[in-house]
Motif scaffolding. Structure first.
Motif, PDB file in Angstrom:
ATOM      1  N   ALA A 311      77.807  88.774 -19.715  1.00  0.00           N
ATOM      2  CA  ALA A 311      78.771  89.111 -20.770  1.00  0.00           C
ATOM      3  C   ALA A 311      80.060  89.706 -20.227  1.00  0.00           C
ATOM      4  O   ALA A 311      81.049  89.811 -20.954  1.00  0.00           O
ATOM      5  CB  ALA A 311      78.133  90.089 -21.754  1.00  0.00           C
ATOM      6  N   MET A 312      80.073  90.107 -18.943  1.00  0.00           N
ATOM      7  CA  MET A 312      81.248  90.809 -18.417  1.00  0.00           C
ATOM      8  C   MET A 312      82.465  89.891 -18.324  1.00  0.00           C
ATOM      9  O   MET A 312      82.379  88.762 -17.876  1.00  0.00           O
ATOM     10  CB  MET A 312      80.947  91.377 -17.025  1.00  0.00           C
ATOM     11  N   ARG A 313      83.607  90.426 -18.758  1.00  0.00           N
ATOM     12  CA  ARG A 313      84.902  89.749 -18.609  1.00  0.00           C
ATOM     13  C   ARG A 313      85.881  90.768 -18.020  1.00  0.00           C
ATOM     14  O   ARG A 313      85.998  91.879 -18.514  1.00  0.00           O
ATOM     15  CB  ARG A 313      85.447  89.256 -19.956  1.00  0.00           C
ATOM     16  N   TRP A 314      86.583  90.390 -16.956  1.00  0.00           N
ATOM     17  CA  TRP A 314      87.510  91.316 -16.305  1.00  0.00           C
ATOM     18  C   TRP A 314      88.766  90.549 -15.930  1.00  0.00           C
ATOM     19  O   TRP A 314      88.721  89.590 -15.171  1.00  0.00           O
ATOM     20  CB  TRP A 314      86.857  91.933 -15.079  1.00  0.00           C
ATOM     21  N   GLU A 315      89.880  90.995 -16.472  1.00  0.00           N
ATOM     22  CA  GLU A 315      91.129  90.264 -16.290  1.00  0.00           C
ATOM     23  C   GLU A 315      91.684  90.395 -14.877  1.00  0.00           C
ATOM     24  O   GLU A 315      91.492  91.405 -14.203  1.00  0.00           O
ATOM     25  CB  GLU A 315      92.171  90.777 -17.287  1.00  0.00           C
ATOM     26  N   GLY A 316      92.392  89.359 -14.442  1.00  0.00           N
ATOM     27  CA  GLY A 316      93.150  89.424 -13.201  1.00  0.00           C
ATOM     28  C   GLY A 316      92.359  89.179 -11.946  1.00  0.00           C
ATOM     29  O   GLY A 316      92.876  89.379 -10.848  1.00  0.00           O
ATOM     30  N   ARG A 317      91.113  88.727 -12.084  1.00  0.00           N
ATOM     31  CA  ARG A 317      90.293  88.425 -10.915  1.00  0.00           C
ATOM     32  C   ARG A 317      89.879  86.957 -11.004  1.00  0.00           C
ATOM     33  O   ARG A 317      88.945  86.602 -11.712  1.00  0.00           O
ATOM     34  CB  ARG A 317      89.067  89.330 -10.835  1.00  0.00           C
ATOM     35  N   MET A 318      90.612  86.101 -10.321  1.00  0.00           N
ATOM     36  CA  MET A 318      90.438  84.652 -10.386  1.00  0.00           C
ATOM     37  C   MET A 318      90.306  84.210 -11.845  1.00  0.00           C
ATOM     38  O   MET A 318      89.434  83.459 -12.235  1.00  0.00           O
ATOM     39  CB  MET A 318      89.233  84.206  -9.561  1.00  0.00           C
ATOM     40  N   GLU A 319      91.214  84.729 -12.639  1.00  0.00           N
ATOM     41  CA  GLU A 319      91.205  84.466 -14.078  1.00  0.00           C
ATOM     42  C   GLU A 319      92.032  83.227 -14.388  1.00  0.00           C
ATOM     43  O   GLU A 319      93.172  83.089 -13.945  1.00  0.00           O
ATOM     44  CB  GLU A 319      91.777  85.669 -14.826  1.00  0.00           C
ATOM     45  N   GLU A 320      91.470  82.338 -15.166  1.00  0.00           N
ATOM     46  CA  GLU A 320      92.196  81.143 -15.584  1.00  0.00           C
ATOM     47  C   GLU A 320      92.984  81.480 -16.846  1.00  0.00           C
ATOM     48  O   GLU A 320      92.418  81.627 -17.925  1.00  0.00           O
ATOM     49  CB  GLU A 320      91.233  79.981 -15.833  1.00  0.00           C
ATOM     50  N   VAL A 321      94.290  81.623 -16.717  1.00  0.00           N
ATOM     51  CA  VAL A 321      95.133  82.030 -17.842  1.00  0.00           C
ATOM     52  C   VAL A 321      95.681  80.840 -18.619  1.00  0.00           C
ATOM     53  O   VAL A 321      96.191  80.987 -19.716  1.00  0.00           O
ATOM     54  CB  VAL A 321      96.299  82.917 -17.354  1.00  0.00           C
ATOM     55  N   ALA A 322      95.602  79.659 -18.037  1.00  0.00           N
ATOM     56  CA  ALA A 322      95.954  78.395 -18.688  1.00  0.00           C
ATOM     57  C   ALA A 322      95.189  77.321 -17.926  1.00  0.00           C
ATOM     58  O   ALA A 322      94.632  77.583 -16.850  1.00  0.00           O
ATOM     59  CB  ALA A 322      97.457  78.140 -18.652  1.00  0.00           C
ATOM     60  N   SER A 323      95.144  76.139 -18.471  1.00  0.00           N
ATOM     61  CA  SER A 323      94.374  75.082 -17.826  1.00  0.00           C
ATOM     62  C   SER A 323      94.854  74.852 -16.388  1.00  0.00           C
ATOM     63  O   SER A 323      96.003  74.490 -16.150  1.00  0.00           O
ATOM     64  CB  SER A 323      94.510  73.783 -18.627  1.00  0.00           C
ATOM     65  N   GLY A 324      93.965  75.118 -15.428  1.00  0.00           N
ATOM     66  CA  GLY A 324      94.298  74.900 -14.027  1.00  0.00           C
ATOM     67  C   GLY A 324      95.212  75.941 -13.414  1.00  0.00           C
ATOM     68  O   GLY A 324      95.658  75.775 -12.277  1.00  0.00           O
ATOM     69  N   VAL A 325      95.478  77.049 -14.127  1.00  0.00           N
ATOM     70  CA  VAL A 325      96.359  78.109 -13.627  1.00  0.00           C
ATOM     71  C   VAL A 325      95.540  79.388 -13.498  1.00  0.00           C
ATOM     72  O   VAL A 325      94.986  79.895 -14.478  1.00  0.00           O
ATOM     73  CB  VAL A 325      97.560  78.346 -14.557  1.00  0.00           C
ATOM     74  N   TYR A 326      95.476  79.919 -12.271  1.00  0.00           N
ATOM     75  CA  TYR A 326      94.641  81.077 -11.986  1.00  0.00           C
ATOM     76  C   TYR A 326      95.496  82.232 -11.459  1.00  0.00           C
ATOM     77  O   TYR A 326      96.453  82.015 -10.713  1.00  0.00           O
ATOM     78  CB  TYR A 326      93.572  80.727 -10.944  1.00  0.00           C
ATOM     79  N   VAL A 327      95.102  83.447 -11.832  1.00  0.00           N
ATOM     80  CA  VAL A 327      95.746  84.649 -11.296  1.00  0.00           C
ATOM     81  C   VAL A 327      94.670  85.517 -10.658  1.00  0.00           C
ATOM     82  O   VAL A 327      93.532  85.585 -11.136  1.00  0.00           O
ATOM     83  CB  VAL A 327      96.494  85.444 -12.390  1.00  0.00           C
ATOM     84  N   ASP A 328      95.035  86.166  -9.559  1.00  0.00           N
ATOM     85  CA  ASP A 328      94.114  87.066  -8.888  1.00  0.00           C
ATOM     86  C   ASP A 328      94.908  88.203  -8.259  1.00  0.00           C
ATOM     87  O   ASP A 328      95.941  87.965  -7.634  1.00  0.00           O
ATOM     88  CB  ASP A 328      93.306  86.332  -7.818  1.00  0.00           C
ATOM     89  N   GLY A 329      94.400  89.418  -8.404  1.00  0.00           N
ATOM     90  CA  GLY A 329      95.111  90.595  -7.917  1.00  0.00           C
ATOM     91  C   GLY A 329      94.872  90.931  -6.461  1.00  0.00           C
ATOM     92  O   GLY A 329      95.247  92.023  -6.032  1.00  0.00           O
ATOM     93  N   ALA A 330      94.285  90.036  -5.669  1.00  0.00           N
ATOM     94  CA  ALA A 330      94.043  90.309  -4.249  1.00  0.00           C
ATOM     95  C   ALA A 330      95.342  90.732  -3.572  1.00  0.00           C
ATOM     96  O   ALA A 330      96.340  90.015  -3.637  1.00  0.00           O
ATOM     97  CB  ALA A 330      93.467  89.074  -3.563  1.00  0.00           C
ATOM     98  N   HIS A 331      95.318  91.894  -2.888  1.00  0.00           N
ATOM     99  CA  HIS A 331      96.569  92.423  -2.339  1.00  0.00           C
ATOM    100  C   HIS A 331      96.381  93.078  -0.976  1.00  0.00           C
ATOM    101  O   HIS A 331      97.179  93.926  -0.572  1.00  0.00           O
ATOM    102  CB  HIS A 331      97.202  93.423  -3.318  1.00  0.00           C
ATOM    103  N   ASN A 332      95.328  92.694  -0.267  1.00  0.00           N
ATOM    104  CA  ASN A 332      95.145  93.151   1.110  1.00  0.00           C
ATOM    105  C   ASN A 332      94.399  92.071   1.879  1.00  0.00           C
ATOM    106  O   ASN A 332      93.840  91.141   1.278  1.00  0.00           O
ATOM    107  CB  ASN A 332      94.410  94.498   1.152  1.00  0.00           C
ATOM    108  N   PRO A 333      94.374  92.136   3.212  1.00  0.00           N
ATOM    109  CA  PRO A 333      93.780  91.047   4.005  1.00  0.00           C
ATOM    110  C   PRO A 333      92.325  90.750   3.653  1.00  0.00           C
ATOM    111  O   PRO A 333      91.928  89.581   3.595  1.00  0.00           O
ATOM    112  CB  PRO A 333      93.925  91.553   5.448  1.00  0.00           C
ATOM    113  N   GLY A 334      91.518  91.794   3.422  1.00  0.00           N
ATOM    114  CA  GLY A 334      90.118  91.562   3.099  1.00  0.00           C
ATOM    115  C   GLY A 334      89.947  90.790   1.805  1.00  0.00           C
ATOM    116  O   GLY A 334      89.139  89.853   1.723  1.00  0.00           O
TER     117      GLY A 334
END
Length: 446
Positions: A311-334
């Motif tokens: 049931a978990m949903r968490w925004e901004g982590r490989m989130e598909e915001v439109a068809s085929g469009v993904y956002v992710d907050g990764a901001h360091n090398p790891g």
């Protein structure tokens, strides 16, 4: 006061203080009557995955019928995202009332009288405890203000568990002044090196600062040197440590929107866990949440754990915001390394939209990103943040890839061009900063 005025006032507060530790914040907690003592806190620190672990655990506990509070950072669009009860964002009115109470205690304020007389979360500051002077208090930082606001709001909500994410580090983070029933330390990698140290071991020591005497701690062991530091601190604090080995969390199967995985540890064994996600790295965060739930509630049925994970949903982590469009907050090398594994596993054709803060190790991030066969690379700056210059980023990309790189001063223009040039079947990944994620999500909501 409106919520926009609140955000303007708080955003004008410095992000960092004078480096005097936590003694100043303790003075405010004294005045407020220590609202943190009424909360059963699960404290989460780490470099990557903190927010996701918090969200997975919150979902499990809420599915089990417990009333939850959740304090995370940063927010993507609205400040209310940081304050949730039963995963519902707290109202503008609740945030405003809490801010008015904290603001009244700041040096030069009205010494708390207006806050005590106002409606809202004021039960923790009795009238006779309101000071008549500033009493040596220094101004608070941005995060300290938000932390106090969360305590004031949550302490009046009769919650069973309050899950709190550290802002930065752990040892000197504002949230370390809570009294947790459980601590969780997620993946450790290099980030904020100017503040936390320039080795994995140094950063792990800062994160391990959340460990309290005789309070159990759960930690991910990625065999990178961090766990031994965390274990030593746990032993010093006489805190039982639950070791979650990354190699015992097994990726099983992936569909378009789900991932199946298993956990094989001495604390929990299950071969049929599933999350509603597209990022491979989330299985480690989900596993930490599962172990945390089991430590808190040993008799919790497996079916509840499975239902809560799914049931978990968490925004901004490989989130598909439109068809085929993904956002992710990764901001360091790891985090970028983990994200690239997800992209490689999915296959297909991808283009990249990238922006990053100037204080990040973006050269290492770009070296990793440069190994993937992007169709096109779009580079942008972020308005109103400490973003790195687009031309400097383009130069770094040019050293590691022959893919065409185009620069833009504004994220909105870069996003529009990337969408316009995207070919059929091609995916777009927007990554490098949660600020970028927020800008794109705000753009999508307009």
């Amino acid at each position: 006061m409106t919520i926009d005025e609140l955000e303007q006032e708080i955003s004008a507060v410095p992000r960092f203080g004078a480096g005097g530790g936590l003694s100043n914040l303790k003075k405010y907690l004294d005045i407020l009557g220590h609202p943190e003592n009424s909360l059963r806190v699960v404290h989460v620190a780490g470099t990557n995955g903190k927010g996701s672990v918090c969200a997975f655990l919150e979902s499990i506990l809420r599915t089990a019928g417990y009333r939850t509070a959740l304090f995370t950072s940063p927010h993507l669009i609205h400040m209310n995202e940081r304050f949730r009860v039963n995963f519902q964002m707290c109202s503008d009115e609740e945030l405003i009332a809490a801010w008015e109470q904290v603001k009244a205690l700041l040096p030069g304020g009205t010494a708390g009288r207006s806050a005590v007389e106002a409606d809202g979360p004021t039960a923790c500051a009795e009238r006779e405890n309101v000071p008549d002077s500033d009493a040596g208090r220094e101004p608070l930082t941005y995060f300290e203000i938000l932390f106090l606001m969360s305590l004031l709001i949550f302490s009046e909500k009769d919650v069973d568990y309050c899950i709190m994410e550290t802002g930065l580090g752990g040892r000197l983070d504002a949230t370390v002044l809570t009294r947790p029933v459980l601590s969780v330390i997620t993946s450790i990698s290099l980030d904020h090196t100017a503040i936390l140290g320039d080795t994995i071991e140094a950063i792990a020591a800062e994160k391990a600062g959340i460990i309290k005497n005789n309070v159990p701690v759960i930690a991910l062991d990625e065999d990178n040197g961090a766990f031994s530091v965390i274990r030593k601190e746990a032993e010093r604090k006489n805190s039982h440590i639950y070791r979650v080995r990354s190699e015992r969390i097994t990726f099983l199967k992936k569909t378009e929107n789900t991932i199946d995985f298993s956990i094989n540890s001495s604390y929990y064994k299950d071969s049929s866990l599933r999350i509603m996600d597209t990022a491979d790295y989330q299985i480690y965060n989900a596993a930490l949440a599962v172990i945390a739930a089991r430590v808190l509630l040993p008799d919790l049925p497996d079916a509840v754990i499975r239902e809560g994970l799914l049931a978990m949903r968490w925004e901004g982590r490989m989130e598909e915001v439109a068809s085929g469009v993904y956002v992710d907050g990764a901001h360091n090398p790891g985090a970028i390394t983990q994200l690239c594994r997800t992209v490689q596993r999915r296959g297909g054709r991808w283009s990249l939209l990238f922006a990053v803060c100037e204080d990040k190790d973006y050269s290492s991030m770009i070296r990793t990103l440069g190994r993937l066969p992007w169709q096109r690379i779009y580079i942008t700056e972020m308005e109103g943040t400490r973003g790195a210059g687009a031309e400097e980023i383009r130069r770094c990309f040019s050293q590691v890839t022959d893919v065409s790189c185009v620069t833009f001063r504004e994220a909105e223009e870069a996003f529009d061009v990337a969408l316009r040039e995207r070919e059929e079947g091609e995916r777009l990944l927007c990554v490098g900063s949660l600020y970028l994620v927020g800008e794109i999500k705000r753009r999508q909501q307009e």
